[in-house]
Design a protein around this motif. Sequence first.
Motif, short mmCIF file in Angstrom:
data_model
loop_
_atom_site.label_atom_id
_atom_site.label_comp_id
_atom_site.label_asym_id
_atom_site.label_seq_id
_atom_site.Cartn_x
_atom_site.Cartn_y
_atom_site.Cartn_z
N ALA A 131 0.85 -1.20 0.00
CA ALA A 131 0.00 0.00 0.00
C ALA A 131 0.88 1.24 0.00
O ALA A 131 0.66 2.18 -0.78
CB ALA A 131 -0.93 0.00 1.21
N LYS A 132 1.90 1.25 0.84
CA LYS A 132 2.82 2.39 0.94
C LYS A 132 3.60 2.56 -0.38
O LYS A 132 3.72 3.67 -0.89
CB LYS A 132 3.78 2.15 2.11
N GLU A 133 4.10 1.46 -0.93
CA GLU A 133 4.83 1.52 -2.20
C GLU A 133 3.94 2.08 -3.31
O GLU A 133 4.36 2.93 -4.08
CB GLU A 133 5.31 0.12 -2.61
N PHE A 134 2.71 1.57 -3.39
CA PHE A 134 1.80 1.99 -4.45
C PHE A 134 1.46 3.47 -4.29
O PHE A 134 1.49 4.23 -5.25
CB PHE A 134 0.52 1.13 -4.42
N TYR A 135 1.15 3.87 -3.07
CA TYR A 135 0.76 5.25 -2.77
C TYR A 135 1.90 6.22 -3.10
O TYR A 135 1.70 7.23 -3.76
CB TYR A 135 0.37 5.35 -1.30
N GLU A 136 3.10 5.87 -2.62
CA GLU A 136 4.23 6.80 -2.77
C GLU A 136 4.92 6.69 -4.13
O GLU A 136 5.26 7.70 -4.72
CB GLU A 136 5.25 6.54 -1.66
N LYS A 137 5.16 5.47 -4.60
CA LYS A 137 5.97 5.28 -5.81
C LYS A 137 5.13 5.33 -7.08
O LYS A 137 5.53 5.95 -8.06
CB LYS A 137 6.72 3.96 -5.74
#
Length: 153
Positions: free
Chosen positions: A142-148
Amino acid sequence: GNPNDAENVIQDKLITQLDQLFPKFDEFRDEFVKITYTKQDNPQNLKAKYVLNKLYGYYQSENLFDEKGSVEHIIPEDGGMTTNIGNLILLERDLNNLAGDVVYVDKVEFYRKSKYKWVEKFVAEHHDWGIGEVEDRAKFLAKEFYEKVLKRG
């Protein structure tokens, strides 16, 4: 008028207002971790495939969206958390077929043959894999998708 005036208007009237509609990370994560993929026909599958393909594109530094990869259940699908986004990765179709429904330690030999940077990174970081890791990885993705991928946060 000044060209900067038009840019300021666009920023104020459009971009800033659209940004306010975008969910905050916590809200995004809480929904993202519910994404599932099952071998049965399910409307959720499309969402999972989209997310996995976008993450694949990020890790491969490619902007194209192709269908060469196939959705792999790291722990073989048996319902529950095994269908969760945290237990899914994109793998070459032939390797996915070879990996089949064996346990993770036996799948690693097929994963190591993958040309996907994302799979290489996953294997390097995970010597074993169980249900306990699925929830943590769902939050990480979720963090990777949101940020990257979405370039937020």
